[in-house]
Motif scaffolding. Structure first.
Motif, mmCIF file in Angstrom:
data_model
loop_
_atom_site.group_PDB
_atom_site.id
_atom_site.type_symbol
_atom_site.label_atom_id
_atom_site.label_comp_id
_atom_site.label_asym_id
_atom_site.label_seq_id
_atom_site.Cartn_x
_atom_site.Cartn_y
_atom_site.Cartn_z
ATOM 1 N N GLU A 79 0.831 -1.205 0.000
ATOM 2 C CA GLU A 79 0.000 0.000 0.000
ATOM 3 C C GLU A 79 0.867 1.258 0.000
ATOM 4 O O GLU A 79 0.592 2.225 -0.718
ATOM 5 C CB GLU A 79 -0.937 0.002 1.216
ATOM 6 C CG GLU A 79 -2.003 1.073 1.121
ATOM 7 C CD GLU A 79 -3.044 0.946 2.240
ATOM 8 O OE1 GLU A 79 -3.470 -0.191 2.536
ATOM 9 O OE2 GLU A 79 -3.424 1.981 2.804
ATOM 10 N N ALA A 139 -1.903 -5.571 -1.535
ATOM 11 C CA ALA A 139 -2.326 -4.766 -0.379
ATOM 12 C C ALA A 139 -3.667 -5.244 0.180
ATOM 13 O O ALA A 139 -4.151 -4.700 1.174
ATOM 14 C CB ALA A 139 -2.409 -3.289 -0.769
ATOM 15 N N LEU A 141 -6.642 -5.003 -1.202
ATOM 16 C CA LEU A 141 -7.761 -4.099 -1.493
ATOM 17 C C LEU A 141 -8.771 -4.792 -2.393
ATOM 18 O O LEU A 141 -8.478 -5.830 -3.000
ATOM 19 C CB LEU A 141 -7.237 -2.824 -2.157
ATOM 20 C CG LEU A 141 -6.271 -2.021 -1.271
ATOM 21 C CD1 LEU A 141 -5.519 -0.981 -2.080
ATOM 22 C CD2 LEU A 141 -7.022 -1.373 -0.106
ATOM 23 N N LYS A 142 -9.969 -4.222 -2.485
ATOM 24 C CA LYS A 142 -11.007 -4.824 -3.332
ATOM 25 C C LYS A 142 -11.203 -3.998 -4.608
ATOM 26 O O LYS A 142 -10.786 -2.835 -4.672
ATOM 27 C CB LYS A 142 -12.319 -4.924 -2.565
ATOM 28 C CG LYS A 142 -12.927 -3.568 -2.198
ATOM 29 C CD LYS A 142 -14.264 -3.722 -1.474
ATOM 30 C CE LYS A 142 -14.841 -2.363 -1.118
ATOM 31 N NZ LYS A 142 -16.081 -2.444 -0.339
ATOM 32 N N THR A 144 -9.753 -4.198 -7.404
ATOM 33 C CA THR A 144 -8.425 -3.693 -7.772
ATOM 34 C C THR A 144 -8.325 -3.328 -9.249
ATOM 35 O O THR A 144 -7.501 -2.508 -9.623
ATOM 36 C CB THR A 144 -7.340 -4.737 -7.432
ATOM 37 O OG1 THR A 144 -7.678 -5.972 -8.089
ATOM 38 C CG2 THR A 144 -7.257 -4.951 -5.934
ATOM 39 N N LYS A 179 -4.667 8.331 -1.958
ATOM 40 C CA LYS A 179 -4.978 7.941 -0.577
ATOM 41 C C LYS A 179 -6.480 7.834 -0.373
ATOM 42 O O LYS A 179 -6.988 6.846 0.185
ATOM 43 C CB LYS A 179 -4.428 8.995 0.393
ATOM 44 C CG LYS A 179 -3.025 8.729 0.877
ATOM 45 C CD LYS A 179 -2.660 9.735 1.987
ATOM 46 C CE LYS A 179 -1.186 10.088 1.943
ATOM 47 N NZ LYS A 179 -0.842 11.248 2.783
ATOM 48 N N ILE A 182 -7.929 4.829 -2.216
ATOM 49 C CA ILE A 182 -7.618 3.553 -1.571
ATOM 50 C C ILE A 182 -8.592 3.288 -0.423
ATOM 51 O O ILE A 182 -9.067 2.161 -0.241
ATOM 52 C CB ILE A 182 -6.158 3.546 -1.067
ATOM 53 C CG1 ILE A 182 -5.193 3.418 -2.254
ATOM 54 C CG2 ILE A 182 -5.923 2.401 -0.076
ATOM 55 C CD1 ILE A 182 -3.726 3.450 -1.876
ATOM 56 N N ASP A 183 -8.915 4.351 0.319
ATOM 57 C CA ASP A 183 -9.851 4.183 1.438
ATOM 58 C C ASP A 183 -11.212 3.678 0.980
ATOM 59 O O ASP A 183 -11.906 2.979 1.735
ATOM 60 C CB ASP A 183 -10.017 5.519 2.178
ATOM 61 C CG ASP A 183 -8.833 5.802 3.099
ATOM 62 O OD1 ASP A 183 -8.136 4.837 3.471
ATOM 63 O OD2 ASP A 183 -8.604 6.987 3.429
ATOM 64 N N THR A 184 -11.597 4.046 -0.228
ATOM 65 C CA THR A 184 -12.898 3.585 -0.724
ATOM 66 C C THR A 184 -12.824 2.172 -1.300
ATOM 67 O O THR A 184 -13.844 1.629 -1.733
ATOM 68 C CB THR A 184 -13.440 4.530 -1.818
ATOM 69 O OG1 THR A 184 -12.640 4.385 -2.987
ATOM 70 C CG2 THR A 184 -13.428 5.972 -1.352
ATOM 71 N N HIS A 185 -11.614 1.615 -1.363
ATOM 72 C CA HIS A 185 -11.467 0.266 -1.916
ATOM 73 C C HIS A 185 -10.967 -0.728 -0.880
ATOM 74 O O HIS A 185 -10.348 -1.735 -1.230
ATOM 75 C CB HIS A 185 -10.502 0.297 -3.124
ATOM 76 C CG HIS A 185 -11.119 0.838 -4.372
ATOM 77 N ND1 HIS A 185 -11.553 0.064 -5.405
ATOM 78 C CD2 HIS A 185 -11.398 2.111 -4.734
ATOM 79 C CE1 HIS A 185 -12.047 0.815 -6.375
ATOM 80 N NE2 HIS A 185 -11.959 2.073 -5.989
ATOM 81 N N ARG A 186 -11.206 -0.441 0.384
ATOM 82 C CA ARG A 186 -10.786 -1.394 1.408
ATOM 83 C C ARG A 186 -11.815 -2.527 1.528
ATOM 84 O O ARG A 186 -13.001 -2.307 1.331
ATOM 85 C CB ARG A 186 -10.665 -0.700 2.774
ATOM 86 C CG ARG A 186 -9.581 0.358 2.788
ATOM 87 C CD ARG A 186 -9.061 0.620 4.182
ATOM 88 N NE ARG A 186 -8.136 1.750 4.150
ATOM 89 C CZ ARG A 186 -6.853 1.642 3.798
ATOM 90 N NH1 ARG A 186 -6.359 0.465 3.456
ATOM 91 N NH2 ARG A 186 -6.063 2.697 3.791
ATOM 92 N N ALA A 187 -11.308 -3.672 1.868
ATOM 93 C CA ALA A 187 -12.189 -4.851 1.931
ATOM 94 C C ALA A 187 -13.182 -4.725 3.084
ATOM 95 O O ALA A 187 -12.917 -4.042 4.050
ATOM 96 C CB ALA A 187 -11.334 -6.125 2.094
#
Lengths: 187, 187
Positions: A79, A139, A141-142, A144, A179, A182-187
């Motif tokens: 990340e 990382a 993430l979802k 991706t 940044k 990425i926060d909107t793509h967390r699992a």
DNA sequence: GACAAGGTGTACCGATCAGTACATATCTTG
DNA sequence: CAAGATATGTACTGATCGGTACACCTTGTC
């Protein structure tokens, strides 16, 4: 026919094409710049276009190597590495010799999608997107696929603006935007 | 010296420069394309560069008019209008004649920041950023300076990728990314 | 040292580049 | 209709474009 002469030609041609442009650089200028005779050039490359393609393939390798290596040096997790890419870009933008992305420029001068130069440029961007996707996967993430495309947009936009507005460093904005994404793509 | 002939020349030159590129388009090709004699062209414009600058100024006006008008048609609030810009871009990308952004290409061929063509291109991008900032202000968002710069990055990135990967519509990703960014800039 | 093979430099090719000289056509004003 | 001014088309300039012909020179082999 030494292979090193060929490499030397490609390396020097890469610099001149990058700094001056493709159509704006004549073969005679390359002769003056490289001290290699035109005959030798045309022994190695059938046409100017072939030479351009060779410089682009070298550039693809050099640029992705730089970007990935530098991003890894500046980070310790996948990340972080995504974000560190934009620190690497920032360093690139600050170089005096920075003159935008060679592939954006190449596709600007050779616009036909069927043109080999355009195709090589498209492939370069695709490989960078793949790199982002692999990082996002590592990382954990979802989505991706989507995320990596969005990151690519910010990278390309940053290059374009860095070239046009040299007094601004868009990599800072891009990094912050990534940044948030990425926060909107967390699992 | 009719002003309409001048306008006609600029309009047709704009199309040819946009489709074929600047260095790749010779004045003789413009003669063939416009049926206007070279003498007349050089009566209206001292040099090819002057003609290019005229086409860029027209393009700036045309493009921003299109983008802003279309975004307004597709929205009813400032915040929606920001997002609707990317619907307008999507329509643009789908046009057969779409060949990237004329100003990105111009700055690719005229890389020196001091060059007038480069300067006009930079100004075009600045005006678009100002438009985003004004919309963000009207929408009551915070840190609109930063936000507008980030939105600009996504717009430019989308154009670059739309040109290189014609099978993808990056405006969808860009629009979603802008949505996420707006959320981080709420008061 | 003779000789072939292949790399190199020079000098050139026709085509095209941006830009112009000049002669002709068209229009305006008397 | 005449005269002056302005717009236009043709045909050209020197420079440069991508690409090549050909003579030269080096090199390895005998």
């Amino acid at each position: 026919m030494s292979a090193s002469k060929r490499d030397e030609l490609v390396q020097k041609a890469l610099k001149v094409f990058y700094q001056e442009g493709f159509h704006a650089t004549g073969m005679d200028k390359l002769v003056a710049e490289t001290k290699i005779s035109k005959t030798s050039m045309y022994k190695h490359f059938r046409t100017k276009e072939d030479l351009i393609l060779a410089t682009l393939r070298l550039r693809d390798e050099q640029f992705r190597n730089f970007m990935i290596r530098r991003a890894q040096e500046l980070s310790s997790t996948p990340e972080e590495e995504i974000l560190a890419v934009f620190d690497a870009l920032s360093e690139w933008f600050k170089e005096d010799k920075f003159k935008s992305c060679m592939f954006i420029k190449a596709s600007s001068e050779y616009q036909n999608p069927e043109h080999p130069i355009h195709a090589v440029s498209a492939e370069h961007k695709r490989l960078i997107k793949v790199y982002f996707k692999e990082l996002a996967d590592k990382a954990g993430l979802k989505n991706t696929e989507e995320l990596s495309r969005k990151i690519l947009l910010l990278k390309e936009g940053a290059i374009v603006i860095a070239h046009l507005h040299r007094d601004i460093d868009p990599s800072i904005d891009a990094k912050e935007a990534v940044k948030a994404l990425i926060d909107t793509h967390r699992a």
